[in-house]
Design an enzyme around this catalytic site. Structure first.
Site, mmCIF file in Angstrom:
data_model
loop_
_atom_site.group_PDB
_atom_site.id
_atom_site.type_symbol
_atom_site.label_atom_id
_atom_site.label_comp_id
_atom_site.label_asym_id
_atom_site.label_seq_id
_atom_site.Cartn_x
_atom_site.Cartn_y
_atom_site.Cartn_z
ATOM 1 N N HIS B 121 44.662 -62.308 -1.895
ATOM 2 C CA HIS B 121 45.113 -63.184 -0.805
ATOM 3 C C HIS B 121 44.198 -63.021 0.415
ATOM 4 O O HIS B 121 43.701 -64.004 0.971
ATOM 5 C CB HIS B 121 46.562 -62.832 -0.448
ATOM 6 C CG HIS B 121 47.086 -63.573 0.743
ATOM 7 N ND1 HIS B 121 47.925 -64.658 0.635
ATOM 8 C CD2 HIS B 121 46.883 -63.388 2.083
ATOM 9 C CE1 HIS B 121 48.213 -65.113 1.843
ATOM 10 N NE2 HIS B 121 47.599 -64.345 2.742
ATOM 11 N N GLU B 122 43.974 -61.768 0.818
ATOM 12 C CA GLU B 122 43.173 -61.530 2.027
ATOM 13 C C GLU B 122 41.744 -62.037 1.854
ATOM 14 O O GLU B 122 41.151 -62.574 2.787
ATOM 15 C CB GLU B 122 43.177 -60.038 2.386
ATOM 16 C CG GLU B 122 44.544 -59.480 2.744
ATOM 17 C CD GLU B 122 45.284 -60.291 3.793
ATOM 18 O OE1 GLU B 122 44.632 -60.900 4.666
ATOM 19 O OE2 GLU B 122 46.535 -60.345 3.732
ATOM 20 N N HIS B 125 41.297 -65.492 2.783
ATOM 21 C CA HIS B 125 41.013 -65.679 4.218
ATOM 22 C C HIS B 125 39.546 -65.379 4.506
ATOM 23 O O HIS B 125 38.892 -66.097 5.267
ATOM 24 C CB HIS B 125 41.878 -64.734 5.057
ATOM 25 C CG HIS B 125 43.339 -65.066 5.070
ATOM 26 N ND1 HIS B 125 43.814 -66.341 5.224
ATOM 27 C CD2 HIS B 125 44.445 -64.259 4.942
ATOM 28 C CE1 HIS B 125 45.148 -66.323 5.203
ATOM 29 N NE2 HIS B 125 45.543 -65.078 5.021
ATOM 30 N N HIS B 131 46.706 -70.232 5.354
ATOM 31 C CA HIS B 131 47.911 -70.094 4.528
ATOM 32 C C HIS B 131 48.321 -71.419 3.903
ATOM 33 O O HIS B 131 48.164 -72.479 4.497
ATOM 34 C CB HIS B 131 49.061 -69.529 5.363
ATOM 35 C CG HIS B 131 48.939 -68.049 5.544
ATOM 36 N ND1 HIS B 131 49.434 -67.385 6.639
ATOM 37 C CD2 HIS B 131 48.354 -67.099 4.765
ATOM 38 C CE1 HIS B 131 49.170 -66.101 6.523
ATOM 39 N NE2 HIS B 131 48.505 -65.903 5.392
#
Lengths: 80, 369
Positions: B121-122, B125, B131
Site C-alpha cells: 500500500h505505502e 503512494h 487513496h
C-alpha cells in the site's frame, strides 16, 4: 443506554483528530460561534462517510466512529 | 483510484530503494522479502524496475520509527496510523515510514500487521497513487487482513498505476503460463533446497515446498530476487555456507536468503569450466562429501567446495557413475542421502551411498498430486 459524557467527549476528540489528520478539518479555536465549528465538522464527517460508502448523515454515529477507529494508512484521504 | 495533486510520478523506469533499518519484530530476511514482494506487485503491471541499494541515497528510503520521527506526520503508538509514504519527488519524496510501535508480521495474523500488505500500500503512494475509495483495493486506506499467498493486485490499483505509468508491454502469448502442479507433463528448469525448503523453478515461476507450511506456495523468481531474470538453468545450495548458486547461460549468482551477494554474476569459467561449456544443465551438492556435481549434456563434473576447484579426472559420463541415468539431466536435488534427477516429466531417485537407482516417478511427485 445513553453514552456516558466522558466517553462522548473522548469520541468527539478522536473524531476531531481523525478529521484533522485525514480530511483537512481545521477547528477555529477562537471562534465566537461554536455552531460554525460544528458545521465545519459535520461537513467533514459527510465527506468521510461518503468516501467510505457509509450512510451520509454528517453525524458522528457508531458506524462512523467504528470506521475512524480502524487501523489505517497515515496519508490523508483528502488534501487542502 | 486517485493520484496526488498534479499527479507526481517517477520520470524514469529504474527506481532505487534502500531499507534504512529493520523492525525487531521480524527476521531481517523476512522484511526484505516482504518489501521485495511489495515492489514486485507494482513492477508486474508497469515498466518500473526496482533496484535495492545498500548505501547512499535511494529514490525510496524505507524505515521503521516511533512517534515523532522528523517529518510532517508523527506516529501514534500501537494501532491507529500504521505507516505513511510520500509521493514521488526528490528528498523525502517517495520515502516510506512504518510505525515501529506496531507488531509487524510475515503472514496475516490476529496479533499483528502483515508487513507485505502495508508495504505494498505505502509503495503505491511512493509511486504516486493516493487513496482509493474502492473497498478491497490495495490503496483503500484501512488495513484489511487477508491471505497474501498468491496475492494479486486488484484491478482498481492496476488501473491507477497504469494511468501514471505505461502498462507492461508484454505480449500475453509470449508470457509463459505457470503449469498446473499436477500437470503430468510438468518439468523443471532447476531445483534447489534453501534453508530447509525446496524451490522448484520453471521459467519465471517458483514452487515453494516448505516444512513450515502445508501445501505448495506459488511465487515468481522476481518476488524473491527482483533483479534476477527467470529461466535458471541450474541451482544448488551449500547449506553450511547458507548460500545458493543460480546458473543462467554462462553466468552464475550467489544468494544468501533474499540477498544477492556482491560481485555477481560471474562467468562459469571461474569455476573451472572451459569456454566450450556454454551452460550448465543441472547442479547438485552432496553435503557429506562437500562435492558439487555439474551436469552438462551426457557428462558431469565434480567440484570440491572446500578447495573451490574442479576435481581431476572429470568430466565423466553420467551413465558410467549414475547407472540408469542415460540422458541429460534437467534439474537435480539432494535430499536425505538421495539424489533426485529430473528429466522431462520423470524423476529418478538415486541412492548416493549404494550408487543405485531405486525409484522412478513423476516430476510432480513433490506436490501431493
Amino acid at each position: 443506554f445513553p453514552v456516558v459524557p466522558e466517553k462522548e467527549k473522548e469520541d468527539i476528540q478522536l473524531a476531531k483528530q481523525y478529521l484533522e489528520n485525514f480530511y483537512d478539518f481545521k477547528e477555529e479555536k477562537d471562534s465566537l460561534f461554536k455552531s460554525k465549528n460544528l458545521d465545519r465538522m459535520s461537513k467533514k464527517i459527510r465527506e468521510m462517510q461518503s468516501f467510505f460508502g457509509l450512510e451520509v448523515t454528517g453525524e458522528l454515529n457508531r458506524r462512523t466512529l467504528d470506521m475512524m477507529k480502524q487501523p489505517r494508512c497515515g496519508i490523508p484521504d483528502v488534501r487542502s | 483510484y486517485s493520484t496526488f495533486p498534479h499527479s507526481p510520478r517517477w520520470k524514469k523506469d529504474n527506481v532505487t530503494y534502500r531499507i534504512l533499518n529493520y523492525t525487531p519484530d521480524m527476521l531481517q530476511a523476512d522484511v526484505e522479502e516482504a518489501i521485495a514482494k511489495a515492489f514486485q506487485l507494482w513492477s508486474s503491471v508497469t515498466p518500473l524496475r526496482f533496484t535495492k541499494l545498500y548505501s547512499g541515497q535511494a529514490d525510496i528510503m524505507i524505515s521503521f520509527a516511533s512517534g515523532f520521527h522528523g517529518d510532517f506526520y508523527s506516529f501514534d503508538g500501537p494501532g491507529g496510523t500504521l505507516a505513511h509514504a510520500y509521493p514521488p519527488s526528490s528528498g523525502i519524496g517517495g520515502d516510506a515510514h512504518f510505525d515501529e510501535d506496531e507488531n509487524w508480521t510475515k503472514f496475516t495474523t490476529y496479533n499483528g500487521y502483515n508487513l507485505f500488505l502495508v508495504a505494498a500500500h505505502e509503495l503505491g503512494h511512493s509511486l504516486g497513487l493516493g487513496h482509493s475509495n474502492v473497498f478491497g483495493a490495495l490503496m483503500y486506506p484501512i488495513y484489511m487482513a487477508r491471505d497474501t499467498r498468491n496475492y494479486r493486485l486488484p484491478q482498481d490499483d492496476i488501473d491507477g498505476i497504469q494511468a501514471l505509468y505505461e502498462p507492461t508491454q508484454i505480449t500475453p502469448s509470449k508470457t509463459p503460463m505457470r503449469p498446473k502442479d499436477c500437470d503430468p507433463h510438468l518439468s523443471f528448469d532447476a531445483i534447489t533446497t534453501l534453508r530447509g525448503e525446496i524451490l522448484f523453478f520453471k521459467d519465471i515461476y517458483v514452487w515453494r515446498k516448505s516444512p513450515y507450511f502445508s501445501g505448495i506456495e506459488h511465487d515468481t523468481i522476481s518476488s524473491f530476487w527482483p533483479s534476477l531474470a527467470g529461466g535458471f538453468d541450474a541451482a544448488y545450495e551449500v547449506d553450511k555456507k547458507d548460500r545458493v548458486i543460480f546458473f543462467k547461460d554462462n553466468q552464475y549468482w550467489a544468494v544468501s536468503g533474499y540477498r544477492i551477494e556482491p560481485g555477481f554474476p560471474r562467468p562459469i569459467q571461474n569455476l573451472g569450466f572451459s569456454t566450450s561449456v556454454r551452460k550448465i544443465d543441472a547442479a547438485v551438492h552432496d553435503p557429506n562429501t562437500k562435492k558439487t556435481y555439474f551436469f552438462v549434456g551426457q557428462k558431469y563434473w565434480s567440484f570440491n567446495e572446500n578447495t573451490q576447484s574442479m576435481e581431476r579426472g572429470y568430466p565423466r559420463k553420467i551413465a558410467a557413475d549414475f547407472k540408469g541415468i542415460g540422458h541429460r539431466v534437467d534439474a537435480a536435488l539432494q535430499r536425505n542421502g538421495h539424489f533426485y534427477f529430473f528429466h522431462g516429466s520423470k524423476q529418478y531417485e538415486f541412492d548416493i551411498k549404494n550408487k543405485k537407482l531405486i525409484h522412478i516417478t513423476k516430476s510432480y511427485s513433490w506436490f501431493n498430486c
